[in-house]
Write an enzyme that holds these catalytic residues in place. Structure first.
Site, PDB file in Angstrom:
ATOM      1  N   HIS A   1       0.805  -1.231   0.000  1.00 12.76           N
ATOM      2  CA  HIS A   1       0.000   0.000   0.000  1.00 12.76           C
ATOM      3  C   HIS A   1       0.834   1.274   0.000  1.00 12.76           C
ATOM      4  O   HIS A   1       0.272   2.363   0.141  1.00 12.76           O
ATOM      5  CB  HIS A   1      -0.919   0.061   1.222  1.00 12.76           C
ATOM      6  CG  HIS A   1      -1.949  -1.010   1.279  1.00 12.76           C
ATOM      7  ND1 HIS A   1      -3.200  -0.871   0.730  1.00 12.76           N
ATOM      8  CD2 HIS A   1      -1.916  -2.242   1.818  1.00 12.76           C
ATOM      9  CE1 HIS A   1      -3.893  -1.978   0.953  1.00 12.76           C
ATOM     10  NE2 HIS A   1      -3.131  -2.829   1.607  1.00 12.76           N
TER      11      HIS A   1
ATOM     12  N   LYS B   1      -8.757  13.085   5.053  1.00  8.79           N
ATOM     13  CA  LYS B   1      -7.822  11.955   4.982  1.00  8.79           C
ATOM     14  C   LYS B   1      -6.803  12.123   6.109  1.00  8.79           C
ATOM     15  O   LYS B   1      -6.763  13.187   6.735  1.00  8.79           O
ATOM     16  CB  LYS B   1      -7.118  11.906   3.633  1.00  8.79           C
ATOM     17  CG  LYS B   1      -6.544  13.251   3.173  1.00  8.79           C
ATOM     18  CD  LYS B   1      -5.941  13.164   1.800  1.00  8.79           C
ATOM     19  CE  LYS B   1      -6.958  13.228   0.673  1.00  8.79           C
ATOM     20  NZ  LYS B   1      -7.066  12.026  -0.116  1.00  8.79           N
ATOM     21  N   ARG B   2      -5.973  11.109   6.359  1.00  3.53           N
ATOM     22  CA  ARG B   2      -4.910  11.277   7.345  1.00  3.53           C
ATOM     23  C   ARG B   2      -4.074  12.513   6.974  1.00  3.53           C
ATOM     24  O   ARG B   2      -3.949  12.842   5.802  1.00  3.53           O
ATOM     25  CB  ARG B   2      -3.990  10.047   7.361  1.00  3.53           C
ATOM     26  CG  ARG B   2      -4.554   8.835   8.058  1.00  3.53           C
ATOM     27  CD  ARG B   2      -3.596   7.663   7.991  1.00  3.53           C
ATOM     28  NE  ARG B   2      -3.292   7.320   6.613  1.00  3.53           N
ATOM     29  CZ  ARG B   2      -2.072   7.105   6.136  1.00  3.53           C
ATOM     30  NH1 ARG B   2      -1.018   7.201   6.910  1.00  3.53           N
ATOM     31  NH2 ARG B   2      -1.887   6.781   4.879  1.00  3.53           N
TER      32      ARG B   2
ATOM     33  N   LYS C   1       0.277  14.158   1.296  1.00  4.89           N
ATOM     34  CA  LYS C   1      -1.110  14.412   0.897  1.00  4.89           C
ATOM     35  C   LYS C   1      -1.353  15.916   0.713  1.00  4.89           C
ATOM     36  O   LYS C   1      -2.353  16.334   0.175  1.00  4.89           O
ATOM     37  CB  LYS C   1      -2.078  13.822   1.921  1.00  4.89           C
ATOM     38  CG  LYS C   1      -1.999  12.283   1.990  1.00  4.89           C
ATOM     39  CD  LYS C   1      -2.932  11.711   3.024  1.00  4.89           C
ATOM     40  CE  LYS C   1      -2.745  10.222   3.268  1.00  4.89           C
ATOM     41  NZ  LYS C   1      -3.427   9.353   2.291  1.00  4.89           N
TER      42      LYS C   1
ATOM     43  N   THR D   1      -8.980   5.917  -1.845  1.00  4.09           N
ATOM     44  CA  THR D   1     -10.304   5.304  -1.978  1.00  4.09           C
ATOM     45  C   THR D   1     -11.358   6.380  -1.713  1.00  4.09           C
ATOM     46  O   THR D   1     -12.460   6.314  -2.255  1.00  4.09           O
ATOM     47  CB  THR D   1     -10.491   4.134  -0.982  1.00  4.09           C
ATOM     48  OG1 THR D   1      -9.976   4.549   0.283  1.00  4.09           O
ATOM     49  CG2 THR D   1      -9.772   2.893  -1.444  1.00  4.09           C
TER      50      THR D   1
ATOM     51  N   LYS E   1     -15.079   7.469  -3.553  1.00  6.55           N
ATOM     52  CA  LYS E   1     -16.348   7.749  -2.858  1.00  6.55           C
ATOM     53  C   LYS E   1     -16.901   9.103  -3.297  1.00  6.55           C
ATOM     54  O   LYS E   1     -18.099   9.259  -3.543  1.00  6.55           O
ATOM     55  CB  LYS E   1     -16.124   7.735  -1.334  1.00  6.55           C
ATOM     56  CG  LYS E   1     -15.712   6.368  -0.806  1.00  6.55           C
ATOM     57  CD  LYS E   1     -15.169   6.429   0.614  1.00  6.55           C
ATOM     58  CE  LYS E   1     -14.438   5.123   0.940  1.00  6.55           C
ATOM     59  NZ  LYS E   1     -13.603   5.195   2.148  1.00  6.55           N
TER      60      LYS E   1
HETATM   61  C1  F58 Z   1      -3.327   3.635   2.172  1.00 11.89           C
HETATM   62  N1  F58 Z   1      -2.379   3.340   3.202  1.00 11.89           N
HETATM   63  C2  F58 Z   1      -2.724   4.397   1.021  1.00 11.89           C
HETATM   64  N2  F58 Z   1      -1.745   3.239   5.392  1.00 11.89           N
HETATM   65  O1  F58 Z   1      -2.084   5.562   1.525  1.00 11.89           O
HETATM   66  C3  F58 Z   1      -3.826   4.773   0.052  1.00 11.89           C
HETATM   67  O2  F58 Z   1      -3.295   5.396  -1.072  1.00 11.89           O
HETATM   68  C4  F58 Z   1      -4.577   3.522  -0.360  1.00 11.89           C
HETATM   69  O3  F58 Z   1      -5.709   3.854  -1.096  1.00 11.89           O
HETATM   70  C5  F58 Z   1      -5.018   2.732   0.854  1.00 11.89           C
HETATM   71  O4  F58 Z   1      -3.911   2.444   1.687  1.00 11.89           O
HETATM   72  C6  F58 Z   1      -5.674   1.425   0.475  1.00 11.89           C
HETATM   73  O5  F58 Z   1      -4.892   0.736  -0.433  1.00 11.89           O
HETATM   74  C7  F58 Z   1      -2.729   3.449   4.486  1.00 11.89           C
HETATM   75  O6  F58 Z   1      -3.876   3.709   4.815  1.00 11.89           O
HETATM   76  C8  F58 Z   1      -1.853   3.378   6.715  1.00 11.89           C
HETATM   77  O7  F58 Z   1      -2.883   3.691   7.272  1.00 11.89           O
HETATM   78  C9  F58 Z   1      -0.612   3.129   7.511  1.00 11.89           C
HETATM   79  C10 F58 Z   1      -0.763   1.870   8.315  1.00 11.89           C
HETATM   80  C11 F58 Z   1       0.492   1.640   9.129  1.00 11.89           C
HETATM   81  C12 F58 Z   1       0.807   2.807  10.024  1.00 11.89           C
HETATM   82  C13 F58 Z   1       0.908   4.078   9.218  1.00 11.89           C
HETATM   83  C14 F58 Z   1      -0.332   4.311   8.402  1.00 11.89           C
END
Ligand code: F58
Length: 797
Positions: free
Chosen positions: A353, A532-533, A538, A640, A644
């Site tokens: 990811h 988003k985070r 971003k 994602t 949406k």
């Molecule tokens: C996200 N990753 C990607 N990671 O940033 C996003 O582009 C993608 O659409 C999504 O995955 C699904 O494939 C993501 O959400 C985290 O939340 C990390 C998990 C581990 C700790 C740091 C944040």
């Protein structure tokens, strides 16, 4: 099917029965919480019947099952999901109305299960729902965090984190399985016995299973989400208790429980890192044992495991599954090492990811050897075996005293997938270039998707009704049918109805804002949303810079016919991510000044909504006009949220990054506000010395905005508060905020001009809805089933 023969009166009786006999409350004394639990139990009864039917069908057919291992499942609220998928909206609505209750209030009483950070965790939740809708027998495996992601609030504009206590209330959706428990060990030593390695772990905890049924559309199928909770092997220490050492007596229990207490503890400390690795091993090991137990109960030969189990690793967090499965097969069941590696690889596949090097997990060999000594040995053996397969062309799984989990996951998987076309290509060219050369067929692409049941049908009932009236209901589980709306896009009647749905959603949102946050916004304004985070890549700071520049421009020329706009932000910053927290603070500071400005605030308002979660997204996305997807190209794996928004008729302003590329291809370039450098141009630009300074000199709007921030216009009591942010932007500016600023500014003006012409705008929005049907997670899951898992759907009786 029973669910369908249920009347509203049956439903009401069932609610009252549960209220009395489960909660011990009569209607005269019941609180909203009591009613919500009683309704949940009434709905759950129907759900359980369908769940049993699916389980019976699976036991009878003994098919290949999917096991989705994920550190995160960001499932949000479950009651409405269950009601919608069981098609009980009418019965539940009428029953509650008969009882004098408001349906929405009851639904919103449920706390969000915040068992995830963001996209990765929400994707896992969408996948669980799609697997159930499709009828693919599957288990989700994860951790039952007592406190999920922290609750966010702001104090003087700064993020404050508090524990989320979603389990402090009775959680109606889970069943504790006292008969399913695994003992998980850490540390200890490895000895040899009869030519086999024997690992005696020193410290042990129990992984206790809690099952949540996940129901698919129309209740046709249901799967299980099995979350593990860490419990002590022995209760408290009675001897110590009797000596009066009360706190010490409870220590073993407290220590064990820390493993499933919070989602991703801050891992900037040594202890934090150790706890995180423990969490990863804990849930992975428990899940693999559960999978093997099920397989062995069905009596298969071990070598056939890949015919019965497809185990998907959601990112590297469960990557220890490779060595652990080899250990279970080789050490514990006596399979030859090479065969064990091949068998494990036949089962395992891995989704990547992120390409960000700092996010690709690495564990120090010291920590790994101390916590998982046998796994460290097996990693060396796997490394050697892999090198032997590919003589002369070695890719190592260890480097500089660290174990590389991405490489381990890749090596132990038969398929590795990226989450958008661009990301998958970049994976091949960058992080996994060497491994890709060795295994050119291993990497595949499965572009993400979102479940239309939650993200359109339940989140946006007005638009859903219009769609169903226009093309029938088939779109709900065949989202590409939305393309039938294409014919209506030129019909003014349809576009009026489309615009009306959006307007009413915006009105609802404005009312909610006024009631909950005490903020008034004009529902006619352009709702420009970035949720988003918070992360530098971003680029929430690009958005706020443009906001400051716009404010200055409006101030200088208030009569220029500005299109009123509300900039809405929401998202959490990781507790240890200082820069992200400064961005939040800056946005809040800017908001305070701008919203109080009598000249500009009729045209420009800024809101940062606290505690972003799934429920807030469900409320906000249907009300959005413009979707901000402005990451530095090459950095956002997919996104994602972008899907949406598109489905709900909010065109994107965005870069050619992640799935934005595919969204734009589908919705059409005219219906997408593109700006900025491509991934390749980003790399070239970064090599230009002084790129940020050049960009600032070339655009006085950018220079002016940066100057206002650095001179303390938004932090008068602490003029140097944003010294760090400004130094970053004017100096290294790794994410090229300055270099993309002007293009972003121009794209915003194009968006504004389009918005000012309602006919143009609604047409563009409707094109987004009609053409985004491909972004259903049903399509994604079908892709995984054929390209990666080799599984087929089953039907319940
Ligand atoms: C996200 N990753 C990607 N990671 O940033 C996003 O582009 C993608 O659409 C999504 O995955 C699904 O494939 C993501 O959400 C985290 O939340 C990390 C998990 C581990 C700790 C740091 C944040």
């Amino acid at each position: 099917m029973e669910a369908y023969s249920l009347t509203a009166a049956d439903m009401r009786d069932s609610i009252l029965r549960h209220l009395a006999y489960e909660l011990g409350t009569d209607p005269g004394h019941a609180t909203l919480h009591d009613w919500r639990i009683a309704l949940s139990l009434a709905v759950r009864d129907r759900l359980v019947d369908r769940w049993f039917a699916a389980n019976r069908a699976t036991r009878a057919a003994q098919p290949k099952r999917v096991y989705y291992l994920s550190m995160e499942f960001l499932i949000g609220r479950l009651l409405e999901d269950a009601i919608v998928n069981l098609r009980l909206e009418e019965q539940a609505g009428t029953a509650l109305a008969d009882l004098g209750l408001d349906f929405d209030a009851v639904i919103q009483n449920e706390p969000d299960a915040a068992l995830g950070n963001g996209g990765l965790g929400r994707l896992a939740a969408c996948f669980m729902e799609s697997l159930a809708t499709i009828g693919c027998p599957a288990f989700g495996y994860g951790i039952r965090y007592e406190n999920g992601l922290f609750r966010q609030s702001f104090q003087d504009g700064r993020q404050i984190e508090e524990p989320e206590d979603w389990l402090s209330q009775f959680h109606a959706w889970e069943f504790e399985r006292r008969d399913v428990a695994q003992e998980i060990r850490f540390g200890g030593e490895v000895t040899q016995k009869d030519g086999r390695a024997v690992w005696t772990g020193a410290e042990a905890v129990i992984a206790a299973a809690f099952d949540t049924p996940i129901i698919g559309w129309k209740g046709r199928w249901a799967n299980t989400l099995r979350l593990w909770s860490a419990q002590p092997l022995h209760g408290f220490d009675l001897a110590r208790f009797n000596r009066g050492e009360y706190a010490a007596a409870a220590e073993p229990e407290a220590l064990a429980r820390t493993i499933s207490r919070v989602l991703y503890p801050d891992d900037t400390t040594g202890q934090g890192k150790e706890l995180r690795l423990k969490q990863e091993y804990f849930f992975t090991a428990a899940s693999l044992r559960d999978i093997l137990r099920r397989f062995e109960a069905e009596g298969g030969a071990l070598a056939d495991l890949p015919k019965k189990a497809a185990i998907q690793l959601n990112d590297t967090h469960p990557a220890i599954a490779g060595p652990e499965l080899v250990r279970l097969l080789h050490d514990e069941r006596g399979m030859a090492l090479d065969e064990a590696i091949a068998t494990a690889r036949g089962c395992l596949s891995y989704t990547n990811h992120t390409l960000m090097p700092e996010a690709l997990e690495r564990w120090s060999e010291d920590l790994m050897s101390q916590l998982l000594p046998r796994h460290m040995q097996l990693i060396e053996r796997i490394d050697e075996a892999h090198a032997a397969e590919m003589p002369g062309r070695r890719v190592t799984l260890r480097e500089n005293g660290e174990v590389k989990m991405g490489e381990i996951a890749f090596t132990m998987a038969h398929k590795v997938n990226g989450v958008s076309a661009l990301h998958t290509d970049l994976m091949k060219e960058t992080v996994f270039a060497d491994l890709h050369r060795l295994h050119p067929d291993r990497i595949v692409n499965e572009t993400n998707g979102v479940t239309p049941r939650r993200w359109l049908l339940s989140a946006n009932p007005r638009l859903s009704r219009l769609i169903t009236e226009t093309i029938g209901e088939g779109w709900v589980d065949d989202l590409e049918q939305l393309d039938r709306l294409e014919a209506s896009i030129s019909d003014p009647g349809f576009l009026d109805a489309y615009a009306k749905a959006k307007r009413e959603n915006k009105q609802d949102f404005a009312e909610w804002l006024a009631a909950e946050q005490g903020v008034r916004v004009d529902p006619e304004a352009l709702f420009d949303v970035q949720i988003k985070r918070i992360h530098e890549y971003k680029r929430q700071h690009l958005n706020i810079l443009e906001t400051v520049a716009l404010w200055r421009e409006i101030k200088a020329n208030p009569g220029a016919g500005w299109v009123p706009r509300v900039k809405i932000f929401a998202g959490k910053a990781a507790p240890g991510y200082v820069f992200a927290k400064e961005i939040i603070h800056l946005i809040n500071d800017v908001a305070e000044v701008l919203n109080a400005d009598p000249v500009t605030s009729p045209y420009l308002k800024v809101l940062f909504l606290p505690n972003y979660n799934v429920s807030l997204a469900e409320r906000l996305i249907p009300a959005a006009d413009l979707s901000e997807q402005i990451s530095t190209a090459g950095k956002e794996a997919s996104g994602t949220g972008n899907m949406k928004f598109a489905l709900n008729g909010a065109p994107t302003i965005g870069t050619l990054d992640g799935a934005n590329v595919e969204i734009r291809d589908r919705v059409g370039a005219r219906n997408f506000f593109l700006f900025g450098m491509t991934a390749q141009e980003v790399e070239a630009r970064r090599a230009v010395p002084d790129h940020a300074r050049q960009a600032i000199q070339a655009d006085p709007r950018l220079g002016g905005a940066l100057k206002a921030i650095s001179q303390g216009a938004f932090s008068p009591s602490d003029k140097h508060r944003y010294r760090g942010v400004v130094a970053n932007l004017t100096g290294q500016d790794y994410f090229l905020v300055c270099s993309d600023f002007t293009a972003y500014w121009d794209a915003q003006r194009r968006a504004e001009a389009a918005f000012a012409d309602p006919a143009v705008w609604h047409r563009g929005a409707a094109c987004n809805t009609a053409r985004a049907g491909w972004f259903s997670s049903d399509r994604t899951i079908r892709g995984y089933m054929t390209d990666i898992w080799g599984t087929v759907p089953l039907a319940a009786e």
